[in-house]
Write a protein that holds these residues in place. Structure first.
Motif, short mmCIF file in Angstrom:
data_model
loop_
_atom_site.label_atom_id
_atom_site.label_comp_id
_atom_site.label_asym_id
_atom_site.label_seq_id
_atom_site.Cartn_x
_atom_site.Cartn_y
_atom_site.Cartn_z
N THR A 111 0.81 -1.21 0.00
CA THR A 111 0.00 0.00 0.00
C THR A 111 0.85 1.26 0.00
O THR A 111 2.05 1.23 0.28
CB THR A 111 -0.90 0.02 1.25
OG1 THR A 111 -0.08 -0.22 2.41
CG2 THR A 111 -1.99 -1.02 1.19
N HIS A 139 4.64 -0.89 3.54
CA HIS A 139 3.81 0.28 3.24
C HIS A 139 4.72 1.45 2.92
O HIS A 139 5.63 1.77 3.70
CB HIS A 139 2.93 0.63 4.44
CG HIS A 139 2.14 1.89 4.29
ND1 HIS A 139 0.98 1.95 3.55
CD2 HIS A 139 2.35 3.15 4.77
CE1 HIS A 139 0.49 3.18 3.60
NE2 HIS A 139 1.30 3.94 4.33
N GLN A 151 -2.88 5.40 8.10
CA GLN A 151 -2.10 4.63 7.13
C GLN A 151 -1.79 3.23 7.66
O GLN A 151 -1.77 2.26 6.89
CB GLN A 151 -0.84 5.39 6.74
CG GLN A 151 -1.18 6.67 5.98
CD GLN A 151 -0.03 7.30 5.22
OE1 GLN A 151 0.92 6.63 4.82
NE2 GLN A 151 -0.13 8.61 5.00
N PHE A 155 -2.96 -0.14 5.75
CA PHE A 155 -1.96 -1.17 5.45
C PHE A 155 -2.42 -2.54 5.95
O PHE A 155 -2.42 -3.53 5.20
CB PHE A 155 -0.64 -0.75 6.10
CG PHE A 155 0.49 -1.72 5.96
CD1 PHE A 155 0.79 -2.33 4.75
CD2 PHE A 155 1.31 -2.01 7.06
CE1 PHE A 155 1.86 -3.22 4.63
CE2 PHE A 155 2.37 -2.89 6.95
CZ PHE A 155 2.65 -3.49 5.74
#
Length: 286
Positions: A111, A139, A151, A155
Motif C-alpha cells: 500500500t 507500506h 495509514q 496497510f
C-alpha cells in the motif's frame, strides 16, 4: 413618567441583550484563531499521483545514488540470508527463478497512503510464499496525506497483516525521500517522529507485532533529527548500495536487513538478512 427601578424587566432585557452580544462577538473572534474548535483543519497533501513509481529505494537511488552493472564482491558475513523486495513496477515475478538462485525471503509493497494498493500484490505475496519463501508486506509512507494511524490501518486492511504461520514477516514501514515535494513531507523532526509513533502503535495494536522500519541514514538524520526513539523496538532495514552497510541511523546498534543493491538479478532490489536462516524464522514467528 414612572421611574425604572434596577430590577425592572426593561433593564433586565437590555442587560441580557448586551451580554449576548458580547458573547457572540467573543465566539466569532475565537473561531478565527488557530487551535480553536472553529479553526480550519490543517491542509493535507493530495493523494499520490504515481504510486506505481514509488517503492523501497526508488527515492534512495535518486538522492543517494545506486550501483549499476556488476556488483562488487560482498564481504563474507558470519551468517546471512538472501532476499528481495518487489512492488508493482516489477510486474509478475519469476519466483521459481529467484528461489533456485538462493533467495529465501521477500518483502512486497502492499500500500501507499490510504488510496493505493499494489495491483500485483497477490501474485507477488502469494507467489513468493508458494515458492517456499518467507514473505512480508511493506507500506510506502506519505506522512503529509493522512495520519500515521490511518495509514497503519489501511496497510493492515490491505495485505499488511501478520499471522504466526512461520512464513510471514512483520510488516515494514518505508520512510524515505518524498517523491512529490519537500524531502521531509513538510513535517518538523518532532512531527515526523510523532507520525511514526502513531503508525507503529496502531500497527502493534492491530497485529501484536512491532513493524520493521526501512530508512536510509541520510534521510533519517535530516528528517527525524537522527532520533533514537525506535532503535530498541523496531527492526532496521537499511538501504546502502555497495560493499558495506556503513553508518546506521541513531538508536540502532545493528541492522536486521540490508538492501545492498538496486540492480541485482531478476528483480533489481536484493537484500541480506543479518543472521542465519533460523533467526529469520524467529523474526517471522515473533
Amino acid at each position: 413618567m414612572p421611574v425604572l427601578r434596577s430590577g425592572s424587566p426593561h433593564r433586565s432585557a437590555r442587560s441580557r441583550a448586551t451580554v449576548a452580544g458580547i458573547l457572540l462577538a467573543t465566539v466569532s473572534l475565537l473561531a478565527g484563531l488557530p487551535g480553536t474548535a472553529g479553526a480550519a483543519a490543517p491542509s493535507r497533501a493530495p493523494e499520490p499521483r504515481h504510486p506505481d513509481q514509488d517503492w523501497a529505494g526508488s527515492q534512495i537511488a535518486r538522492h543517494e545514488g545506486a550501483t549499476t552493472g556488476l556488483l562488487p564482491a560482498l564481504p563474507s558475513l558470519t551468517a546471512s540470508v538472501e532476499g528481495v523486495d518487489v512492488s508493482s513496477h516489477n510486474g509478475n515475478v519469476a519466483w521459481s527463478t529467484l528461489w533456485s538462485s538462493g533467495v529465501k525471503y521477500a518483502y512486497v509493497k502492499a500500500t501507499e497512503s490510504t488510496s493505493y494498493t499494489n495491483p500485483y500484490f497477490a501474485q507477488q505475496y502469494n507467489g513468493s510464499y508458494n515458492s517456499g519463501m518467507i514473505r512480508g508486506a511493506y507500506h510506502f509512507a506519505t506522512p503529509d496525506t493522512s495520519s500515521g494511524a490511518a495509514q497503519a490501518n489501511y496497510f493492515v486492511d490491505h495485505g499488511g497483516g501478520w499471522s504466526k504461520d512461520g512464513k510471514t514477516l512483520p510488516g515494514a514501514l518505508d520512510m524515505e525521500y518524498n517523491p512529490y515535494g519537500a524531502t521531509c513531507y513538510g513535517l518538523s523532526a518532532t512531527g515526523m517522529v510523532n507520525w511514526m509513533k502513531d503508525f507503529f502503535a496502531t500497527y502493534r495494536s492491530r497485529t501484536g507485532r512491532d513493524a520493521v522500519v526501512y530508512t536510509s541514514t541520510s534521510w533519517w538524520q535530516q528528517c527525524t533529527g537522527n532520533s533514537t526513539a525506535f532503535g530498541s523496538v523496531n527492526p532496521l532495514w537499511v538501504p546502502r548500495y555497495g560493499s558495506s552497510v556503513g553508518e546506521l541511523p541513531a538508536g540502532w546498534g545493528f541492522h536486521t536487513i540490508w538492501q545492498y543493491t538496486s540492480s541485482g538479478p531478476t528483480v533489481g532490489d536484493h537484500d541480506r538478512f543479518n543472521g542465519a536462516y533460523d533467526r529469520l524464522q524467529a523474526l517471522a514467528n515473533g
